[in-house]
Motif scaffolding. Sequence first.
Motif, short mmCIF file in Angstrom:
data_model
loop_
_atom_site.label_atom_id
_atom_site.label_comp_id
_atom_site.label_asym_id
_atom_site.label_seq_id
_atom_site.Cartn_x
_atom_site.Cartn_y
_atom_site.Cartn_z
N LEU A 46 0.87 -1.07 0.37
CA LEU A 46 0.23 -0.07 0.01
C LEU A 46 0.87 0.95 -0.05
O LEU A 46 1.64 1.88 0.45
CB LEU A 46 -0.68 0.11 1.19
N GLU A 47 1.16 2.14 -0.71
CA GLU A 47 1.57 3.33 -0.69
C GLU A 47 0.23 4.41 -1.06
O GLU A 47 -0.72 4.38 -1.90
CB GLU A 47 2.00 3.52 -2.37
N THR A 48 1.12 5.05 0.30
CA THR A 48 0.30 6.96 0.62
C THR A 48 0.50 7.63 0.41
O THR A 48 1.96 7.90 0.58
CB THR A 48 -0.77 6.16 2.24
N VAL A 49 -0.22 8.98 -0.25
CA VAL A 49 0.06 10.30 -0.39
C VAL A 49 -1.19 11.07 0.29
O VAL A 49 -1.67 11.21 -0.10
CB VAL A 49 0.60 10.28 -1.54
N ILE A 50 -0.09 12.41 1.10
CA ILE A 50 -1.21 13.01 1.83
C ILE A 50 -0.45 14.51 0.71
O ILE A 50 0.57 14.61 0.45
CB ILE A 50 -0.65 12.93 2.85
#
Length: 216
Positions: free
Chosen positions: A187-191
């Motif tokens: 899982l790759e998450t960007v804010i």
Amino acid sequence: MKNHFITIAAAVLISTAPYAFAASSTDLTVNGTITPLACSPTLSNSGLVNYGKISRQDLSVNKRTRLRDQTLDLNIQCNAPARFALMMHDNRDGSAVVNSEIYYGLNHDGSGNKVGLYSLNFDPATTVVDDLPQVFRTDSTTGGIAWSSSNSRSIPIGARSYLGFTDVAGSNAGPIAIQSLTSRVILETVISPSSELDLSTDVQLDGSATLDVVYL
């Protein structure tokens, strides 16, 4: 009795002029197959990824911030060998900061700003299928009509593309029948930049998606 004869006469007049009127009906055909096959997908930790509390100081002011990658174990068990593919449906559709089928949204903050995005990446190298020595992935953007050449490169699971699995490299034949599959997905998450968020109160990361098994 008079009304009865008038109705019949009108029907005869219409039927004797076949080229005078367009057809007033059309056909509907419904096809499908009910299969005894059943595959059950599960994700470790019930599919929950919790980043805990993130300080605004850890976010870039003007650039998107990528959080540390998370891993989940994916397990798919079928009651018999089945040809299937995977897709993912975004339950927060329209909230990802990038409009692409491989990115899923984290909902909005209190002022309606998009919080960020995430993707779920499948890697054939971390995948075990039945007793096969190696697994390759193949994908279809045409609903299973045509398939890409199978390979061992990692790929995000999409919302409009099929992701399937085979034991043959360079094949365009599509997925093979599988009874058991296990894989570690990333899982790759960007804010979003902090300057684009309303941080006057807590902002929740509120991503939700459904992983679907599509029978072929």
